[in-house]
Design a protein around this motif. Structure first.
Motif, PDB file in Angstrom:
ATOM      1  N   GLY A  13       1.043  -1.186   0.031  1.00 35.52           N
ATOM      2  CA  GLY A  13       0.148   0.044   0.060  1.00 35.52           C
ATOM      3  C   GLY A  13       0.869   1.324   0.103  1.00 35.52           C
ATOM      4  N   LEU A  14       2.049   1.121  -0.034  1.00 33.03           N
ATOM      5  CA  LEU A  14       3.200   2.269  -0.322  1.00 33.03           C
ATOM      6  C   LEU A  14       3.501   2.555  -1.710  1.00 33.03           C
ATOM      7  N   TYR A  22      12.285   4.904   2.120  1.00 27.70           N
ATOM      8  CA  TYR A  22      12.630   4.188   3.488  1.00 27.70           C
ATOM      9  C   TYR A  22      13.665   3.188   3.232  1.00 27.70           C
ATOM     10  N   GLU A  23      14.128   2.813   2.277  1.00 29.38           N
ATOM     11  CA  GLU A  23      15.361   2.131   2.267  1.00 29.38           C
ATOM     12  C   GLU A  23      16.617   3.293   2.289  1.00 29.38           C
ATOM     13  N   ARG A  24      16.612   4.364   1.827  1.00 33.11           N
ATOM     14  CA  ARG A  24      17.475   5.393   2.006  1.00 33.11           C
ATOM     15  C   ARG A  24      17.841   6.194   3.235  1.00 33.11           C
ATOM     16  N   TRP A  48       7.755  -6.352   7.390  1.00 32.64           N
ATOM     17  CA  TRP A  48       8.304  -5.236   8.160  1.00 32.64           C
ATOM     18  C   TRP A  48       7.596  -4.243   7.772  1.00 32.64           C
ATOM     19  N   LEU A  49       7.279  -3.964   6.463  1.00 35.38           N
ATOM     20  CA  LEU A  49       6.655  -2.780   5.965  1.00 35.38           C
ATOM     21  C   LEU A  49       5.284  -2.660   6.469  1.00 35.38           C
ATOM     22  N   GLU A  50       4.422  -3.871   6.520  1.00 31.45           N
ATOM     23  CA  GLU A  50       3.163  -3.783   7.305  1.00 31.45           C
ATOM     24  C   GLU A  50       3.529  -3.009   8.447  1.00 31.45           C
TER      25      GLU A  50
END
Length: 130
Positions: A13-14, A22-24, A48-50
């Motif tokens: 959903g991102l 988020y990675e950066r 993890w994203l959830e």
């Protein structure tokens, strides 16, 4: 199972931009890469994203999410601090819920008042036409 960035974005959903952001900022670890060098997100990455999405929905600041993300790499040694971050956030959420419940009570009161006014108008109109 692995997912390309577009599929990971869809499933989480991102947006793709958010995943890269988020990675950066090191909220997520750099995902594995496929043979073509493209990001390959795992089910664990999506889990993890959830969780991060839930934290963000609670209003947790990005800096606290980053601290939590860094601490999780320390394993059990950081469990106490991670727990404290979540306990503090729960307190914030409970405070917001209480504030919203107070607002809801006022809205319910006002709506009931207007419903009573509407019934009075209908009763007056009915009496006037009789």
């Amino acid at each position: 199972m692995t997912y390309a960035i577009a599929e990971a974005a869809h499933r989480s959903g991102l947006s793709i931009d958010t995943l890269r952001y988020y990675e950066r900022i090191q909220l997520i670890d750099p995902p594995a890469r496929d043979s073509g060098g493209r990001r390959a997100y795992s089910d664990d990455d999506l889990t993890w994203l959830e969780f991060l999405t839930k934290l963000r929905t609670t209003g947790m600041p990005i800096r606290m999410m980053r601290e939590y993300a860094k601490l999780r790499h320390q394993g059990v040694a950081s469990a106490g601090r991670r727990k404290q971050i979540l306990v503090d956030q729960r307190s914030e959420v409970l405070g917001r819920i209480a504030e919203l419940n107070s607002c809801l009570e006022i809205l319910n009161y006002k709506i009931a008042n207007y419903e009573q006014c509407e019934r009075a108008v209908i009763t007056e109109e009915h009496a006037a036409s009789a």
